[in-house]
Write an enzyme that holds these catalytic residues in place. Structure first.
Site, PDB file in Angstrom:
ATOM      1  N   HIS A   1       0.824  -1.210   0.000  1.00 29.05           N
ATOM      2  CA  HIS A   1       0.000   0.000   0.000  1.00 29.05           C
ATOM      3  C   HIS A   1       0.861   1.265   0.000  1.00 29.05           C
ATOM      4  CE1 HIS A   1      -3.651   2.258   0.601  1.00 29.05           C
ATOM      5  NE2 HIS A   1      -3.210   2.790   1.732  1.00 29.05           N
TER       6      HIS A   1
ATOM      7  N   PRO B   1       1.353  -2.381   5.592  1.00 25.11           N
ATOM      8  CA  PRO B   1       2.317  -2.214   4.498  1.00 25.11           C
ATOM      9  C   PRO B   1       1.992  -3.083   3.278  1.00 25.11           C
ATOM     10  CG  PRO B   1       3.388  -2.857   6.577  1.00 25.11           C
ATOM     11  CD  PRO B   1       1.936  -3.148   6.712  1.00 25.11           C
ATOM     12  N   GLU B   2       0.912  -3.869   3.355  1.00 22.81           N
ATOM     13  CA  GLU B   2       0.582  -4.756   2.233  1.00 22.81           C
ATOM     14  C   GLU B   2      -0.724  -4.305   1.579  1.00 22.81           C
ATOM     15  OE1 GLU B   2       1.733  -8.979   2.763  1.00 22.81           O
ATOM     16  OE2 GLU B   2       2.348  -8.379   4.787  1.00 22.81           O
ATOM     17  N   MET B   3      -1.857  -4.928   1.923  1.00 25.39           N
ATOM     18  CA  MET B   3      -3.113  -4.534   1.290  1.00 25.39           C
ATOM     19  C   MET B   3      -3.889  -3.518   2.134  1.00 25.39           C
ATOM     20  SD  MET B   3      -4.019  -8.330  -0.201  1.00 25.39           S
ATOM     21  CE  MET B   3      -5.432  -7.939  -1.221  1.00 25.39           C
TER      22      MET B   3
END
Length: 342
Positions: free
Chosen positions: A102, A146-148
């Protein structure tokens, strides 16, 4: 008389070659190497033997899970899907050293995305082994900032706002769209991502499945001790001690040190030629360099250029046939669908 002697020589040579191949197969099995299961019923049995509780599999779940695997609206931005970091066209990985999520956030621990192919047969998930099943694993990246970056509640609102998904979930799950069911469906699709290779044919008794160089590489792989950690069906996928015999030269790239006991999930070697860069922090791009580093770090030995080349010949035989995946068409967003947040 001459032709009889010639024929006898050929027969003796053939029997010796066959015996040698049979010995190699036995050595591979003794080292714990195994063939992939070929059906979901067999996957079920393997997971039970590994002590991993399998989710209940159906084709309908897998088909729904395929849509969700590629569904970008499961990310807060509406741009990222599971396939972003675990790209099925790139060996099930993203081809970069550290995962990017993200707002273009690089993984804060500089962790590399492991392949999703055959991941159902790992005994543990994530580099630190904090999840045992694909269902638990599927939840993590969706919610991780920090991902989706999508909270479970938002994920359910997004998917639940789409009538087509609502109907499909209700056919499969009594309680319809829930975060647990989203993860369960994705895991069901991931269960189908098996990649049988010529190595599996060899392990199933076809002694001609591997060529001479691949067989020599398998022998080198076993003799050097690589199968100590890279064992089982996935030639990896279990928690193992790291830096057993030496210091990993890129240990300071990122702050990952394994679980509380310093254990790290051993990557599968299946399709390894397609999944560079290597190691948990993606610091090494060349396979021969990775092999030599593992010899030093894990085995306390020096692996020569010739030995590394021989092992690579074997590793190439682990490149398997990928399942054919047709990219899904998604339901159209409605007025009730929460908008993307960039």
């Amino acid at each position: 008389m001459k032709s009889t002697l010639l024929l006898s020589s050929v027969l003796v040579a053939t029997s010796v070659f066959a015996a040698s191949d049979a010995d190699l197969l036995k050595a591979a099995k003794d080292a714990g190497l195994k063939a992939l299961p070929s059906t979901q019923a067999q996957v079920e049995e393997v997971l039970k033997d590994l002590g991993v509780k399998p989710n209940k599999f159906t084709e309908a779940k897998a088909e729904l899970g395929k849509k969700l695997y590629f569904e970008p609206r499961l990310s807060k931005s509406g741009v990222i899907s599971c396939n972003t970091c675990h790209n099925l066209g790139l060996g099930g990985t993203d081809g970069v050293a550290a995962a990017v999520g993200h707002k273009w956030t690089v993984n804060p621990h500089h962790l590399n995305s492991p392949t999703v192919y055959n991941s159902v047969l790992n005994t543990t998930q994530f580099w630190d082994g904090r999840a045992m099943t694909l269902v638990d694993q599927a939840k993590g990246p969706i919610e991780a900032e920090p991902e989706m970056a999508t909270p479970a509640k938002l994920a359910v609102e997004r998917i639940g706002s789409l009538p087509e998904y609502q109907a499909e979930f209700k056919k499969i799950y009594k309680d319809g769209v829930t975060f647990d069911n989203i993860a369960d469906a994705i895991a069901s699709f991931e269960r189908t991502l098996l990649t049988p290779s010529k190595f599996d044919k060899f392990m199933n008794g076809d002694l001609k499945a591997l060529n001479k160089a691949e067989k020599e590489g398998l022998k080198t792989f076993i003799d050097k001790g690589c199968a100590t950690c890279h064992t089982g069906i996935n030639l990896g996928g279990s928690m193992q001690a790291f830096e057993v015999a030496g210091k990993y030269k890129f240990a300071n790239l990122g702050d990952f040190k394994g679980d509380v006991n310093g254990m790290v999930k051993t990557p599968t070697l299946r399709n390894i030629t397609e999944t560079a860069p290597y190691f948990h922090n993606g610091a090494i791009w060349k396979l021969d360099e990775a092999i030599k580093e593992m010899g030093s770090v894990q085995l306390g030995i020096e692996i020569s250029n010739a030995e590394a080349k021989s092992i690579i010949n074997f590793l190439k035989a682990l490149t398997g046939e990928k399942p054919k995946i047709v990219y899904p068409q998604f339901p159209v967003s409605t007025e009730a669908t929460p908008k993307p947040e960039l």
